[in-house]
Design a protein around this motif. Structure first.
Motif, mmCIF file in Angstrom:
data_model
loop_
_atom_site.group_PDB
_atom_site.id
_atom_site.type_symbol
_atom_site.label_atom_id
_atom_site.label_comp_id
_atom_site.label_asym_id
_atom_site.label_seq_id
_atom_site.Cartn_x
_atom_site.Cartn_y
_atom_site.Cartn_z
ATOM 1 N N PRO A 65 -12.538 -2.487 -42.377
ATOM 2 C CA PRO A 65 -12.089 -1.954 -43.653
ATOM 3 C C PRO A 65 -10.961 -2.823 -44.196
ATOM 4 C CG PRO A 65 -11.278 -0.610 -41.862
ATOM 5 C CD PRO A 65 -12.201 -1.609 -41.259
ATOM 6 N N LEU A 66 -11.044 -3.122 -45.479
ATOM 7 C CA LEU A 66 -10.007 -3.988 -46.011
ATOM 8 C C LEU A 66 -9.470 -3.414 -47.308
ATOM 9 C CD1 LEU A 66 -11.605 -6.923 -47.894
ATOM 10 C CD2 LEU A 66 -13.010 -5.337 -46.615
ATOM 11 N N ILE A 67 -8.185 -3.465 -47.435
ATOM 12 C CA ILE A 67 -7.555 -3.133 -48.704
ATOM 13 C C ILE A 67 -7.488 -4.436 -49.471
ATOM 14 C CG2 ILE A 67 -5.289 -2.693 -49.700
ATOM 15 C CD1 ILE A 67 -6.229 -0.113 -49.069
ATOM 16 N N PRO A 68 -8.170 -4.506 -50.614
ATOM 17 C CA PRO A 68 -8.136 -5.763 -51.348
ATOM 18 C C PRO A 68 -6.712 -6.045 -51.837
ATOM 19 C CG PRO A 68 -9.196 -4.035 -52.617
ATOM 20 C CD PRO A 68 -8.936 -3.461 -51.287
ATOM 21 N N ARG A 69 -6.244 -7.218 -51.575
ATOM 22 C CA ARG A 69 -4.924 -7.620 -52.046
ATOM 23 C C ARG A 69 -5.097 -8.922 -52.785
ATOM 24 N NH1 ARG A 69 -0.030 -5.698 -51.548
ATOM 25 N NH2 ARG A 69 1.374 -7.292 -52.275
ATOM 26 N N VAL A 70 -4.765 -8.935 -54.045
ATOM 27 C CA VAL A 70 -5.007 -10.136 -54.825
ATOM 28 C C VAL A 70 -3.680 -10.746 -55.237
ATOM 29 C CG1 VAL A 70 -7.244 -9.388 -55.693
ATOM 30 C CG2 VAL A 70 -5.197 -8.782 -56.946
ATOM 31 N N VAL A 101 -1.289 -12.146 -57.962
ATOM 32 C CA VAL A 101 -1.092 -11.958 -59.401
ATOM 33 C C VAL A 101 0.009 -12.905 -59.865
ATOM 34 C CG1 VAL A 101 -0.443 -10.298 -61.186
ATOM 35 C CG2 VAL A 101 -1.870 -9.577 -59.291
ATOM 36 N N PHE A 129 3.958 -12.872 -59.409
ATOM 37 C CA PHE A 129 4.409 -11.633 -60.049
ATOM 38 C C PHE A 129 5.546 -11.019 -59.243
ATOM 39 C CE2 PHE A 129 4.341 -7.048 -60.492
ATOM 40 C CZ PHE A 129 4.214 -6.855 -61.854
ATOM 41 N N ARG A 145 7.994 -7.428 -59.012
ATOM 42 C CA ARG A 145 8.059 -6.045 -59.517
ATOM 43 C C ARG A 145 9.057 -5.987 -60.678
ATOM 44 N NH1 ARG A 145 9.183 -1.716 -55.168
ATOM 45 N NH2 ARG A 145 6.979 -1.944 -54.769
ATOM 46 N N ASP A 192 8.198 -7.098 -63.714
ATOM 47 C CA ASP A 192 7.645 -7.956 -64.762
ATOM 48 C C ASP A 192 6.746 -7.131 -65.669
ATOM 49 O OD1 ASP A 192 8.846 -10.094 -63.650
ATOM 50 O OD2 ASP A 192 7.022 -11.131 -63.001
ATOM 51 N N ILE A 220 0.177 -11.835 -67.651
ATOM 52 C CA ILE A 220 0.198 -11.386 -66.258
ATOM 53 C C ILE A 220 -1.241 -11.106 -65.879
ATOM 54 C CG2 ILE A 220 0.954 -9.630 -64.614
ATOM 55 C CD1 ILE A 220 3.335 -9.062 -66.436
ATOM 56 N N HIS A 221 -1.749 -11.808 -64.918
ATOM 57 C CA HIS A 221 -3.119 -11.527 -64.466
ATOM 58 C C HIS A 221 -3.329 -12.088 -63.077
ATOM 59 C CE1 HIS A 221 -3.822 -15.687 -65.390
ATOM 60 N NE2 HIS A 221 -3.471 -15.482 -66.643
ATOM 61 N N ARG A 222 -4.492 -11.783 -62.520
ATOM 62 C CA ARG A 222 -4.855 -12.316 -61.216
ATOM 63 C C ARG A 222 -4.953 -13.828 -61.287
ATOM 64 N NH1 ARG A 222 -9.694 -8.455 -60.333
ATOM 65 N NH2 ARG A 222 -10.824 -10.404 -60.224
ATOM 66 N N ARG A 223 -4.697 -14.486 -60.167
ATOM 67 C CA ARG A 223 -4.819 -15.946 -60.184
ATOM 68 C C ARG A 223 -6.262 -16.326 -60.497
ATOM 69 N NH1 ARG A 223 -1.924 -20.055 -58.924
ATOM 70 N NH2 ARG A 223 -0.271 -19.090 -57.711
ATOM 71 N N GLU A 224 -6.363 -17.344 -61.323
ATOM 72 C CA GLU A 224 -7.685 -17.818 -61.761
ATOM 73 C C GLU A 224 -8.485 -18.251 -60.552
ATOM 74 O OE1 GLU A 224 -9.275 -18.663 -65.763
ATOM 75 O OE2 GLU A 224 -7.137 -18.742 -65.377
ATOM 76 N N ARG A 277 -14.587 3.902 -43.009
ATOM 77 C CA ARG A 277 -13.946 2.933 -43.881
ATOM 78 C C ARG A 277 -13.143 3.662 -44.971
ATOM 79 N NH1 ARG A 277 -17.070 -0.966 -47.257
ATOM 80 N NH2 ARG A 277 -15.471 -2.462 -47.826
ATOM 81 N N GLN A 330 -2.386 -1.508 -55.213
ATOM 82 C CA GLN A 330 -1.484 -2.640 -55.380
ATOM 83 C C GLN A 330 -0.927 -2.683 -56.809
ATOM 84 O OE1 GLN A 330 -3.380 -6.454 -55.167
ATOM 85 N NE2 GLN A 330 -1.456 -7.567 -55.184
ATOM 86 N N MET A 338 -5.328 -7.046 -63.679
ATOM 87 C CA MET A 338 -6.184 -7.616 -64.723
ATOM 88 C C MET A 338 -6.666 -9.028 -64.379
ATOM 89 S SD MET A 338 -5.276 -7.955 -68.752
ATOM 90 C CE MET A 338 -5.121 -6.266 -69.237
ATOM 91 N N PRO A 340 -8.039 -12.818 -65.316
ATOM 92 C CA PRO A 340 -7.688 -13.690 -66.447
ATOM 93 C C PRO A 340 -8.688 -13.596 -67.596
ATOM 94 C CG PRO A 340 -8.127 -14.960 -64.436
ATOM 95 C CD PRO A 340 -8.084 -13.533 -64.040
#
Ligand SMILES: [Zn+2]
Lengths: 134, 375
Positions: free
Chosen positions: A75-80, A82, A99, A101, A103, A124-128, B55, B193, B333, B335
């Motif tokens: 099981p994984l908690i998605p961590r992206v 930003v 990013f 906290r 911002d 502000i967005h996820r890395r391309e 899970r 997150q 979000m 890009p």
């Protein structure tokens, strides 16, 4: 929360293990009989036993594959990641950083290192990451 | 057996005893499968549900842990928030009775208002040290954790019921829905997150469009948690509104549009709503589409108010939708969505030029959660 015990805990898959051992033993035996039949020239019997044996091995492989899939997938908690883009409205200086906290888009964040303007957060967005596109 | 292995070529009866045994066993296995196929299928499905359930439980626990951690870190409480969070995660909502549906929207609205103010007060009590926008973010975080808890409990219910009854159809129901449920669950876990840190989320794209349009103009609060600005553009007056940022907020755009219409009456010639919309598989994230109607999600209370007000003042409703995947709605979000805000601004401007004349007044409402987006 006592009812949570109702979900069996993850342990060694004994059921699969025993089934694999039994099927494996019979498949080996079939193959042995098959080769023996070849040696003694009984082609029909040989085909039959070898078919049985290889089917058994295929089933075994499938079972092992299945149990591996359920135990390996964690099981994984998605961590992206930003990123925040800051721009100076006066001189156009642009900076990208991780990013932090606090911002937010259109926040006037820090003084511009080039002029007397203030860097404003514009994006502000996820890395391309260019993944496959359809 | 040993003698047999030593000289296999001499062991040549027409059919050996062992051969017969092997045949019997394989035939028995075939027969067993023929008779118990359904049971075997039930067990296999149940195993798969069990794996998913495990899970989901991890995700649920993680949601709880992250919530407690964030409350301790941001809210600086003087006591351990764990029991409060646990109580919060068990919170439920009873839909109003729909046997006599007339007026149900207002009943629903009243219940939702009570829920909202109760949640606000609870979060404020849990996290006395948090600022107003941090409180909004924490509330969103706790609601995501609550959603994960509900998903977990529902899947667990069907799993245990299936196990108890061993009824293929009960097991099949949950098994069939699992892939779709998992997408929603993964979306909520990605939200943890974003909500903890206060990052803009996919749903915020409507608010971002409005923010881009109203930036630099004077704002006023026209309804609860909704700010509006009058923006002159190409001879028209745009009344741009969005939820008040940068805390996680959706506000009450329905009330805002109704209030503005009451104020301005028939001066308003068009209402344009901009919102994120779920895309179909194969559509690209960030593609912009235009349509007719009120682009707004949720339970429907705000949508109802917008439609009622538009009908009362006979104002056409136009909609601009920014497409996104369900897994992106509450996740940080991407890009492509951020860039889509500029495309949506262009679409809104084109719509205004096409459908209104100089001197007209147009309401432009950016719908969505404005977390991480100011104005
Ligand atoms: Zn500068």
């Amino acid at each position: 929360m006592s009812s949570e015990g109702a979900i069996p805990s993850v342990g060694f898959p004994w059921g699969t293990f025993i089934a694999v051992i039994i099927i494996g033993a019979f498949s080996l035996l079939s193959l042995y009989l098959g080769f023996e039949a070849i040696a003694s020239g009984r082609t029909e019997d040989a085909n039959y036993y070898i078919l049985l044996g290889s089917t058994g091995f295929a089933a075994m492989g499938y079972m092992i594959f299945r149990s591996r899939v359920t135990t390996v997938r964690k099981p994984l908690i998605p961590r992206v990641e930003v990123v925040t883009t800051l721009e100076c409205p006066k001189c156009g200086f642009k900076k990208v950083r991780g990013f932090k906290r606090g911002d937010y888009v259109f926040k006037e964040d820090e003084p511009c290192p080039n002029c007397d303007g203030v860097l404003t957060i514009t994006r502000i967005h996820r890395r391309e990451k260019r993944s496959r596109r359809w | 057996m040993v003698a047999m292995l030593q000289q296999p070529s001499q062991f040549t009866p027409p059919r050996s005893d062992i051969g017969v045994l092997v045949q019997i066993i394989f035939s028995a296995a075939f027969l067993l499968y023929l008779l118990y196929a359904q049971r075997i299928q039930s067990i296999t499905m149940l195993k798969q549900v069990e794996g998913t359930l495990r899970r989901v439980k991890t995700l649920r626990d993680e949601g709880k842990r992250i919530s407690i951690e964030a409350i301790k870190e941001i809210g600086k409480p003087d006591r351990d928030p764990t029991p409060d969070v646990e109580r919060f995660l068990e919170h439920f909502f009873i839909q109003p009775v729909s046997l006599d549906p007339a007026g149900i929207v207002w009943k629903l609205e009243q219940l939702l208002n009570v829920r909202e103010s109760k949640f606000e007060d609870e979060v404020r009590a849990m996290a006395p040290g948090a600022s107003e926008s941090e409180l909004n973010n924490l509330e969103n975080l706790l609601e995501a954790a609550l959603a994960l808890n509900v998903y977990y409990k529902v899947i667990r219910h069907f799993y245990l019921l299936g196990k108890k009854t061993m009824n293929l159809y009960i097991i099949m129901q949950i098994h069939m829905l699992l892939p779709l449920l998992m997408r929603e669950i993964e979306a909520y876990s990605a939200a943890l997150q974003a909500f903890r840190e206060g990052m803009p989320i996919g749903d915020g794209v409507g608010a971002l469009v409005a923010a881009k349009l109203m930036r630099g103009y004077e704002k006023r609060e026209v309804a609860k948690d909704i700010v509006a600005a009058e923006v002159p553009w190409e001879g028209r007056t745009l009344i741009v509104l969005k939820a008040k940022g940068p805390g996680g907020n959706v506000g009450k755009p329905g009330d805002a549009i109704r209030n503005i219409l009451r104020e301005r009456g028939r001066e308003v010639k068009a209402i344009i709503t901009i919102d994120a919309a779920g895309k179909l598989e194969g559509e690209e994230t960030g593609s912009v589409a235009e349509g007719i109607g009120a682009a707004i999600g949720g339970v429907g209370v705000e949508k109802y108010k917008i439609e009622e007000a538009a009908k009362e003042y006979d104002v056409p409703l136009y909609a601009v939708a920014v497409k996104e995947d369900i897994t992106e709605v509450v996740a940080p979000m991407p890009p492509a969505l951020f860039d889509a805000a500029d495309k949506a601004v262009e679409a809104v401007q084109r719509l205004i030029l096409e459908r209104t004349h100089e001197g007209d007044m147009v309401i432009v409402a950016g719908i969505g959660n404005t977390m991480g987006i100011a104005q």
